[in-house]
Write an enzyme that holds these catalytic residues in place. Structure first.
Site, mmCIF file in Angstrom:
data_model
loop_
_atom_site.group_PDB
_atom_site.id
_atom_site.type_symbol
_atom_site.label_atom_id
_atom_site.label_comp_id
_atom_site.label_asym_id
_atom_site.label_seq_id
_atom_site.Cartn_x
_atom_site.Cartn_y
_atom_site.Cartn_z
ATOM 1 N N PRO A 153 -1.104 17.511 -11.990
ATOM 2 C CA PRO A 153 -0.999 18.299 -10.752
ATOM 3 C C PRO A 153 -0.826 17.442 -9.501
ATOM 4 O O PRO A 153 -0.175 17.857 -8.549
ATOM 5 C CB PRO A 153 -2.325 19.069 -10.718
ATOM 6 C CG PRO A 153 -2.778 19.119 -12.149
ATOM 7 C CD PRO A 153 -2.337 17.815 -12.738
ATOM 8 N N PRO A 174 7.280 -10.411 -2.049
ATOM 9 C CA PRO A 174 8.185 -9.315 -1.699
ATOM 10 C C PRO A 174 8.354 -8.235 -2.753
ATOM 11 O O PRO A 174 8.973 -7.215 -2.487
ATOM 12 C CB PRO A 174 9.513 -10.039 -1.459
ATOM 13 C CG PRO A 174 9.431 -11.246 -2.339
ATOM 14 C CD PRO A 174 8.003 -11.672 -2.298
ATOM 15 N N ASP A 225 -2.049 -2.193 -1.149
ATOM 16 C CA ASP A 225 -1.114 -1.341 -0.439
ATOM 17 C C ASP A 225 -0.023 -0.840 -1.378
ATOM 18 O O ASP A 225 0.132 -1.322 -2.499
ATOM 19 C CB ASP A 225 -0.474 -2.114 0.726
ATOM 20 C CG ASP A 225 -1.341 -2.075 1.984
ATOM 21 O OD1 ASP A 225 -2.429 -1.482 1.923
ATOM 22 O OD2 ASP A 225 -0.920 -2.644 3.002
ATOM 23 N N LYS A 266 -3.870 5.679 0.288
ATOM 24 C CA LYS A 266 -4.444 7.011 0.055
ATOM 25 C C LYS A 266 -5.558 7.350 1.042
ATOM 26 O O LYS A 266 -6.082 8.460 1.027
ATOM 27 C CB LYS A 266 -4.976 7.077 -1.383
ATOM 28 C CG LYS A 266 -5.142 8.485 -1.932
ATOM 29 C CD LYS A 266 -5.556 8.456 -3.392
ATOM 30 C CE LYS A 266 -5.692 9.862 -3.954
ATOM 31 N NZ LYS A 266 -6.097 9.864 -5.361
ATOM 32 N N GLY A 302 1.825 -6.531 0.135
ATOM 33 C CA GLY A 302 3.155 -7.049 -0.121
ATOM 34 C C GLY A 302 3.518 -8.073 0.940
ATOM 35 O O GLY A 302 3.049 -8.020 2.077
ATOM 36 N N GLY A 303 4.363 -9.036 0.565
ATOM 37 C CA GLY A 303 4.770 -10.062 1.524
ATOM 38 C C GLY A 303 3.618 -10.974 1.884
ATOM 39 O O GLY A 303 2.898 -11.482 1.028
ATOM 40 N N ASP A 304 3.436 -11.176 3.189
ATOM 41 C CA ASP A 304 2.352 -12.018 3.698
ATOM 42 C C ASP A 304 1.457 -11.170 4.592
ATOM 43 O O ASP A 304 1.951 -10.407 5.431
ATOM 44 C CB ASP A 304 2.933 -13.199 4.490
ATOM 45 C CG ASP A 304 1.854 -14.129 5.005
ATOM 46 O OD1 ASP A 304 1.616 -15.159 4.358
ATOM 47 O OD2 ASP A 304 1.245 -13.825 6.046
ATOM 48 N N THR A 315 7.021 -14.084 2.312
ATOM 49 C CA THR A 315 7.375 -12.955 3.163
ATOM 50 C C THR A 315 8.793 -12.480 2.891
ATOM 51 O O THR A 315 9.715 -13.281 2.713
ATOM 52 C CB THR A 315 7.228 -13.312 4.656
ATOM 53 O OG1 THR A 315 7.794 -12.253 5.447
ATOM 54 C CG2 THR A 315 7.957 -14.604 5.000
ATOM 55 N N MET A 320 10.860 -3.271 8.691
ATOM 56 C CA MET A 320 10.441 -1.890 8.953
ATOM 57 C C MET A 320 11.330 -1.228 10.003
ATOM 58 O O MET A 320 10.871 -0.407 10.793
ATOM 59 C CB MET A 320 8.970 -1.844 9.402
ATOM 60 C CG MET A 320 8.002 -2.445 8.404
ATOM 61 S SD MET A 320 6.277 -2.454 8.987
ATOM 62 C CE MET A 320 6.377 -3.705 10.283
#
Length: 402
Positions: free
Chosen positions: A43, A166, A189, A211, A242-244, A272, A326
């Site tokens: 669900p 990455p 993350d 979350k 992720g990354g640095d 990174t 981003m």
């Protein structure tokens, strides 16, 4: 009972996963890496699993399991903690002669997930006859031998801010991987290499930071609180990003929060994506005779936003490379602003989606046409934007697959 070891070739074959919680979050990335056709029946999903569904790597059926779901599957993973519901799944799999892994009761399963370590093309899987700790200990010994690392470090305390790289799980540092293996708590993350989560010990508390049900600022405060709280309980905590962690990862805020609470902090830099993603697309961010500097900026807010700290006119005057993280959502406004401030519309631009992963894509364009080209190609986040003459270097250089 003697087990019969076997390696499954799941590419193009349907695998059913029942459950959408943290157990499924750990298991699904390895199934994706194996090329399986994954259907998740549950669900609700964790944000990490939802990102796999949104990316087309898994299919989600948002309801409870029914026995007919096992038909056509080559393997079934039961990732729920309700023994009655889990038994219903395994009974349906047994009736169809399909091997079934059960997270809640290994004795009731027809297949077990071994302790696994991966190094390039070498995969080592260790079964245990029920002694999971021993299997993981053997696996870790083999991993250390393959990595030629020294013996395990003394007991660790406090918080480690670990950059996961990455996306390719092999691009985490050796130290980062060692500390991750020693963690009691992992706060992860959405963009961390998912396969790494599948290698955690069963007793590790895995907290999905994506979350946490608050707005961006409040969520960060809650993450800081969790890091400090678990560390003060005497647990070794790894904050995996992720990354640095210190490149738009709020690692500085987390380090300051720990320091204010008297919690020791270890920083493990990560690869990174601002450098790795362009490199893996054949684009060096600096190149002799082309660019002697590169600048990394966040594009999560548009240039005209009052909260923006970026000096866009100054960036437009630079002759070197501009890397935007981003920034896909705001790319139209970013490109328009740079052109308005004097950057040529013919400036080469590249966008690299999901760099270092099996889903990497790249697009070459110009500053004047990049917005339309990205929309036409269906490029989606996470993606790195590279602006500058170094993009043209990739016209004659394509990295080989590793």
């Amino acid at each position: 009972m003697s087990l019969y070891p076997l390696a499954l070739r799941l590419a193009g074959r349907r695998v059913l996963v029942v459950g959408g919680g943290m157990v499924a979050t750990r298991r699904v990335p390895a199934l994706i890496a194996a090329g399986a056709l994954i259907e998740i029946v549950t669900p609700e999903l964790t944000p990490a699993l939802r990102s796999h569904v949104d990316a087309g790597r898994a299919v989600w059926t948002p309801r409870r399991f029914v026995p007919g779901d096992v038909e056509g599957a080559w393997l079934v993973h039961v990732a729920i903690d309700d023994p009655v519901a889990a038994a219903e799944v395994s009974e349906a799999a047994e009736a169809h002669h399909i091997f079934c892994v059960r997270a809640d009761d290994r004795d009731a399963a027809t297949a077990w997930t071994p302790a696994v370590t991966r190094h390039g093309q070498v995969t080592v899987a260790v079964t245990d006859g029920g002694d999971r700790r021993r299997a993981m200990a053997v696996r870790d010994l083999v991993a250390h031998a393959l990595e030629a690392t020294p013996p395990a470090a003394p007991e660790l305390k406090g918080v480690a801010l670990v950059g996961g790289g990455p996306g390719d799980p092999e691009l985490i540092t050796v130290k980062g991987r060692r500390l991750l293996a020693a963690a009691d708590v992992v706060v992860a993350d959405r963009l961390v290499p998912g396969v790494l989560l599948g290698e955690l010990r069963p007793e590790v508390e895995l907290i999905d930071a994506a979350k946490i049900p608050y707005g961006p600022s409040a969520a960060q405060e809650e993450i800081n609180r969790i890091l400090v709280d678990r560390a003060q309980q005497g647990k070794f905590v790894v904050r995996l990003k992720g990354g640095d962690n210190f490149v738009f990862g709020r690692g500085g805020e987390e380090a300051l929060a720990c320091a204010a609470a008297g919690v020791p902090v270890v920083v493990v830099p990560g690869v990174t994506s601002s450098i790795a993603a362009p490199a893996l697309a054949g684009i060096p961010v600096t190149h002799r005779g082309v660019a002697h500097e590169f600048t990394v900026v966040s594009g999560h807010i548009p240039p005209e936003h009052p909260d923006s700290l970026v000096d866009w006119p100054a960036l437009a005057r630079l002759r070197g490379t501009l890397v935007v993280l981003m920034g896909l959502k705001n790319l139209p406004k970013i490109s328009e602003r740079l052109i308005a401030e004097g950057r040529s519309p013919e400036t080469p631009v590249a966008v690299v989606q999901e760099g270092s992963t099996a889903h990497q894509r790249s697009l070459r364009s110009t500053l004047g046409t990049i917005t339309a080209d990205v929309a036409e190609a269906g490029i989606r986040p996470p993606a790195v934007v590279v602006i500058g003459d170094v993009v043209a270097v990739s016209d004659v250089f394509t990295p080989a697959a590793s």
